[in-house]
Design a protein around this motif. Structure first.
Motif, PDB file in Angstrom:
ATOM      1  N   GLY A 210       0.806  -1.211   0.000  1.00 14.48           N
ATOM      2  CA  GLY A 210       0.000   0.000   0.000  1.00 14.48           C
ATOM      3  C   GLY A 210       0.846   1.270   0.000  1.00 14.48           C
ATOM      4  N   ASP A 211       0.179   2.399   0.056  1.00 11.44           N
ATOM      5  CA  ASP A 211       0.823   3.712   0.020  1.00 11.44           C
ATOM      6  C   ASP A 211       1.343   4.075   1.405  1.00 11.44           C
ATOM      7  OD1 ASP A 211       1.642   6.300  -0.341  1.00 11.44           O
ATOM      8  OD2 ASP A 211      -0.361   7.114  -0.740  1.00 11.44           O
ATOM      9  N   ARG A 212       2.654   4.007   1.577  1.00  6.99           N
ATOM     10  CA  ARG A 212       3.230   4.276   2.903  1.00  6.99           C
ATOM     11  C   ARG A 212       3.222   5.754   3.256  1.00  6.99           C
ATOM     12  NH1 ARG A 212       7.546  -0.657   3.700  1.00  6.99           N
ATOM     13  NH2 ARG A 212       6.255  -2.113   2.528  1.00  6.99           N
ATOM     14  N   ALA A 213       2.986   6.605   2.271  1.00  5.58           N
ATOM     15  CA  ALA A 213       2.884   8.039   2.532  1.00  5.58           C
ATOM     16  C   ALA A 213       1.436   8.483   2.748  1.00  5.58           C
ATOM     17  CB  ALA A 213       3.504   8.826   1.376  1.00  5.58           C
ATOM     18  N   HIS A 214       0.494   7.550   2.785  1.00  5.41           N
ATOM     19  CA  HIS A 214      -0.898   7.912   3.055  1.00  5.41           C
ATOM     20  C   HIS A 214      -0.959   8.649   4.393  1.00  5.41           C
ATOM     21  CE1 HIS A 214      -5.147   7.585   3.988  1.00  5.41           C
ATOM     22  NE2 HIS A 214      -5.387   7.126   2.766  1.00  5.41           N
ATOM     23  N   PRO A 215      -1.690   9.758   4.464  1.00  2.00           N
ATOM     24  CA  PRO A 215      -1.684  10.557   5.698  1.00  2.00           C
ATOM     25  C   PRO A 215      -2.137   9.817   6.948  1.00  2.00           C
ATOM     26  CG  PRO A 215      -2.634  11.808   3.889  1.00  2.00           C
ATOM     27  CD  PRO A 215      -2.435  10.417   3.382  1.00  2.00           C
ATOM     28  N   LEU A 216      -2.947   8.774   6.798  1.00  2.00           N
ATOM     29  CA  LEU A 216      -3.384   8.019   7.971  1.00  2.00           C
ATOM     30  C   LEU A 216      -2.409   6.906   8.343  1.00  2.00           C
ATOM     31  CD1 LEU A 216      -7.248   7.800   7.488  1.00  2.00           C
ATOM     32  CD2 LEU A 216      -5.901   9.498   8.753  1.00  2.00           C
TER      33      LEU A 216
END
Length: 304
Positions: A210-216
């Motif tokens: 997944g997106d490790r920079a996702h804000p959550l």
């Protein structure tokens, strides 16, 4: 503060055996529990309950005063740890602050990857408000991954239109799962607990592809506007030092009232070592004072 205590703690942490082969998740969980768990302090009653659909440990100091409540989210890389492993640390913070506390057993990876932990944090926060807790009487705290989860929970609450609590305390927060901080490499060797590979392994289990920079997942990359006053405590001998430093900078840039508290020569979540490390006791006292000050300072009526 005692240099001898700091040196003894560093030596003890470095003496922990490291396996030639990576331990299984279950081995990591049992090993962490054996190494870290301490019972709730004398004078703090515990009982098991449910909050937001998850098992929760309630800790109530004999000296609890007023309506203030603390929601705590434990650390462990989103993979290990529980309210039981953190009963001592959380109980000490609860006792010093005089706050009835709820420590949530949120779901862990890899069985329950991102965003399960955030969903559980939000559900717990939402239920406290729905049960009648005034947000001005509510504070939040967490350590390590639980520190990142504390911020993610409040970001999710903001998106859901829920009010923010009175204050937040974070111990050694992990807020950047992309591992972009310089200290991930520059503090390698100084950190007696973690290497970059250790931290990356937790990120792999929690976020996967997944997106490790996702804000959550990595609240460092979120817009923090509107969050409550924030105290960030960290040791200087941490690969995650820059997570704390950059989070404080981001909060300041977003006009959040933030205090960064860096203790030299100390490791990750050194507050676990209360009672045998003077700096741990002093840090917990500062954290408790921060929480109670902001509870006391909360206005009784909405301002117009």
């Amino acid at each position: 503060m005692s240099r001898h205590q700091r040196d003894a703690l560093d030596a003890m942490l470095r003496s922990a055996p490291r396996s030639e082969t990576p331990p299984t998740v279950e081995e990591q969980r049992s090993g962490f529990a054996a190494a870290v768990a301490r019972p709730a302090p004398e004078g703090v009653a515990t009982r098991r309950t449910v909050l937001g659909g998850r098992p929760t440990l309630e800790l109530e100091p004999a000296e609890a005063h007023g309506r203030g409540r603390l929601l705590y989210l434990h650390g462990g890389g989103y993979v290990i740890g529980s309210p039981d492993t953190h009963a001592g640390l959380v109980g000490e913070l609860a006792r010093r602050a005089g706050l009835r506390t709820m420590s949530v057993d949120y779901r862990l990876a890899p069985e329950h990857p991102f965003p399960a932990a955030v969903d559980d944090g939000l559900a717990a926060y939402r239920e406290l408000l729905a049960a009648g807790t005034d947000p001005r009487d509510l504070v939040v705290a967490g350590d390590s991954a639980g520190g990142g989860l504390s911020i993610a929970t409040l970001l999710a609450a903001r998106e859901a239109g829920l009010p923010q609590p009175a204050a937040v305390v974070l111990f050694s927060p992990w807020v950047d799962l992309t591992l972009a901080g310089d200290s991930i490499r520059s503090k390698d060797g100084a950190d007696p607990i973690f290497t970059e590979a250790d931290v990356r392994a937790y990120a792999d289990l929690y976020v996967g592809a997944g997106d490790r920079a996702h804000p959550l997942a990595s609240p460092l990359f979120a817009d923090l506007t509107g969050l409550p006053p924030l105290l960030v405590q960290v040791g200087a001998n941490e690969v995650l030092l820059d997570d704390a430093v950059r989070l404080a900078g981001r909060a300041a840039a977003d006009d959040v009232d933030v205090t960064l508290d860096v203790s030299p020569g100390l490791p990750h979540v050194f507050q676990h070592h209360y009672g045998r490390l003077d700096e741990a006791d002093a840090a917990l006292d500062r954290a408790a004072r921060f929480l109670t000050t902001h509870l006391t300072a909360a206005p009784l009526e909405p301002t117009h």
